[in-house]
Design a protein around this motif. Structure first.
Motif, PDB file in Angstrom:
ATOM      1  N   PHE A  19       0.825  -1.201   0.000  1.00 28.50           N
ATOM      2  CA  PHE A  19       0.000   0.000   0.000  1.00 28.50           C
ATOM      3  C   PHE A  19       0.865   1.259   0.000  1.00 28.50           C
ATOM      4  CE2 PHE A  19      -1.934   3.410   2.549  1.00 28.50           C
ATOM      5  CZ  PHE A  19      -3.011   3.723   1.725  1.00 28.50           C
ATOM      6  N   PHE A  20       1.876   1.303   0.897  1.00 22.58           N
ATOM      7  CA  PHE A  20       2.778   2.460   0.944  1.00 22.58           C
ATOM      8  C   PHE A  20       3.498   2.648  -0.384  1.00 22.58           C
ATOM      9  CE2 PHE A  20       2.972   2.026   5.746  1.00 22.58           C
ATOM     10  CZ  PHE A  20       2.360   3.242   5.992  1.00 22.58           C
ATOM     11  N   GLN A  21       3.970   1.560  -0.988  1.00 25.91           N
ATOM     12  CA  GLN A  21       4.677   1.660  -2.267  1.00 25.91           C
ATOM     13  C   GLN A  21       3.774   2.229  -3.346  1.00 25.91           C
ATOM     14  OE1 GLN A  21       6.239  -2.272  -2.925  1.00 25.91           O
ATOM     15  NE2 GLN A  21       8.088  -1.864  -1.734  1.00 25.91           N
ATOM     16  N   CYS A  22       2.515   1.804  -3.384  1.00 25.53           N
ATOM     17  CA  CYS A  22       1.576   2.324  -4.382  1.00 25.53           C
ATOM     18  C   CYS A  22       1.294   3.805  -4.169  1.00 25.53           C
ATOM     19  CB  CYS A  22       0.269   1.531  -4.340  1.00 25.53           C
ATOM     20  SG  CYS A  22       0.414  -0.145  -4.953  1.00 25.53           S
ATOM     21  N   VAL A  23       1.092   4.207  -2.932  1.00 25.64           N
ATOM     22  CA  VAL A  23       0.819   5.617  -2.622  1.00 25.64           C
ATOM     23  C   VAL A  23       2.021   6.490  -2.984  1.00 25.64           C
ATOM     24  CG1 VAL A  23       0.432   7.250  -0.722  1.00 25.64           C
ATOM     25  CG2 VAL A  23      -0.883   5.134  -0.835  1.00 25.64           C
ATOM     26  N   ARG A  72      12.818  -3.727 -10.324  1.00 25.42           N
ATOM     27  CA  ARG A  72      14.186  -3.330  -9.985  1.00 25.42           C
ATOM     28  C   ARG A  72      14.517  -3.297  -8.506  1.00 25.42           C
ATOM     29  NH1 ARG A  72      16.755   1.423 -10.317  1.00 25.42           N
ATOM     30  NH2 ARG A  72      18.892   0.832 -10.484  1.00 25.42           N
ATOM     31  N   ARG A  73      14.065  -4.221  -7.762  1.00 28.43           N
ATOM     32  CA  ARG A  73      14.404  -4.315  -6.341  1.00 28.43           C
ATOM     33  C   ARG A  73      14.151  -2.995  -5.617  1.00 28.43           C
ATOM     34  NH1 ARG A  73      16.177  -9.365  -4.376  1.00 28.43           N
ATOM     35  NH2 ARG A  73      16.894  -8.031  -2.721  1.00 28.43           N
ATOM     36  N   LYS A  74      12.936  -2.505  -5.709  1.00 33.95           N
ATOM     37  CA  LYS A  74      12.611  -1.251  -5.022  1.00 33.95           C
ATOM     38  C   LYS A  74      12.453  -1.489  -3.531  1.00 33.95           C
ATOM     39  CE  LYS A  74       7.670  -1.554  -5.680  1.00 33.95           C
ATOM     40  NZ  LYS A  74       6.483  -0.966  -6.208  1.00 33.95           N
ATOM     41  N   THR A  75      12.776  -0.478  -2.775  1.00 32.25           N
ATOM     42  CA  THR A  75      12.646  -0.534  -1.324  1.00 32.25           C
ATOM     43  C   THR A  75      11.962   0.730  -0.842  1.00 32.25           C
ATOM     44  OG1 THR A  75      14.779   0.526  -0.936  1.00 32.25           O
ATOM     45  CG2 THR A  75      14.771  -1.879  -1.087  1.00 32.25           C
ATOM     46  N   LEU A  76      11.401   0.660   0.335  1.00 29.38           N
ATOM     47  CA  LEU A  76      10.897   1.858   1.006  1.00 29.38           C
ATOM     48  C   LEU A  76      12.027   2.400   1.862  1.00 29.38           C
ATOM     49  CD1 LEU A  76       7.339   0.874   2.257  1.00 29.38           C
ATOM     50  CD2 LEU A  76       7.898   2.658   0.620  1.00 29.38           C
ATOM     51  N   ASP A  77      12.280   3.689   1.758  1.00 28.79           N
ATOM     52  CA  ASP A  77      13.347   4.295   2.543  1.00 28.79           C
ATOM     53  C   ASP A  77      12.777   5.432   3.362  1.00 28.79           C
ATOM     54  OD1 ASP A  77      16.019   4.829   3.398  1.00 28.79           O
ATOM     55  OD2 ASP A  77      16.065   6.528   2.015  1.00 28.79           O
ATOM     56  N   HIS A  78      13.209   5.535   4.589  1.00 24.70           N
ATOM     57  CA  HIS A  78      12.868   6.699   5.408  1.00 24.70           C
ATOM     58  C   HIS A  78      13.821   7.821   4.991  1.00 24.70           C
ATOM     59  CE1 HIS A  78      11.047   3.550   7.873  1.00 24.70           C
ATOM     60  NE2 HIS A  78      10.274   4.510   8.358  1.00 24.70           N
ATOM     61  N   TRP A 111       5.992   5.539  10.346  1.00 22.25           N
ATOM     62  CA  TRP A 111       5.810   5.203   8.939  1.00 22.25           C
ATOM     63  C   TRP A 111       4.924   6.231   8.246  1.00 22.25           C
ATOM     64  CZ3 TRP A 111       8.233   1.357   6.281  1.00 22.25           C
ATOM     65  CH2 TRP A 111       9.008   0.499   7.052  1.00 22.25           C
ATOM     66  N   GLU A 112       5.125   7.520   8.529  1.00 19.00           N
ATOM     67  CA  GLU A 112       4.358   8.563   7.861  1.00 19.00           C
ATOM     68  C   GLU A 112       4.782   8.640   6.397  1.00 19.00           C
ATOM     69  OE1 GLU A 112       6.073   9.199  10.703  1.00 19.00           O
ATOM     70  OE2 GLU A 112       4.443   9.382  12.128  1.00 19.00           O
ATOM     71  N   VAL A 113       3.820   8.736   5.506  1.00 21.83           N
ATOM     72  CA  VAL A 113       4.101   8.782   4.069  1.00 21.83           C
ATOM     73  C   VAL A 113       4.973   9.989   3.733  1.00 21.83           C
ATOM     74  CG1 VAL A 113       3.047   8.978   1.784  1.00 21.83           C
ATOM     75  CG2 VAL A 113       2.023   7.498   3.493  1.00 21.83           C
ATOM     76  N   ALA A 114       4.861  11.061   4.486  1.00 24.11           N
ATOM     77  CA  ALA A 114       5.670  12.264   4.223  1.00 24.11           C
ATOM     78  C   ALA A 114       7.164  11.997   4.371  1.00 24.11           C
ATOM     79  CB  ALA A 114       5.253  13.393   5.165  1.00 24.11           C
TER      80      ALA A 114
END
Length: 89
Positions: free
Chosen positions: A6-10, A32-38, A48-51
């Motif tokens: 969900f976070f990745q899509c947003v 391409r091996r995407k990651t979520l980064d703070h 885990w705020e989207v901002a």
């Protein structure tokens, strides 16, 4: 839908489907091996705020590690120096 997905899509809708740091597009498959980064490291701004989240390729995320981003460092230094000068005056 899983929370991470969900976070990745947003974030992809907000920033586009590319790495925040190197601006390379993620391939549609397997992305391409995407990651979520703070953007501001989790130890400084927990949560885990989207901002504070960006999409990053694995290589850029590992290279950044737990460091503060330079634009933020410059902003903090500018504010600190301004306050310091006001105290002297």
């Amino acid at each position: 839908m899983e929370e991470r997905t969900f976070f990745q899509c947003v974030i992809a809708a907000r920033d586009g489907r590319r790495c925040f740091y190197c601006a390379r597009n993620f391939k549609p498959r397997p992305m391409r091996r995407k990651t979520l980064d703070h953007y501001i490291p989790h130890r400084v701004w927990p949560g885990w705020e989207v901002a504070n989240l960006v999409l990053a390729c694995e290589r850029c995320n590992l290279a950044k590690g737990d460091a503060l981003p330079w634009p933020l460092v410059w902003l903090l230094l500018a504010v600190f120096r301004q306050d310091e000068w006001e105290l002297i005056a």
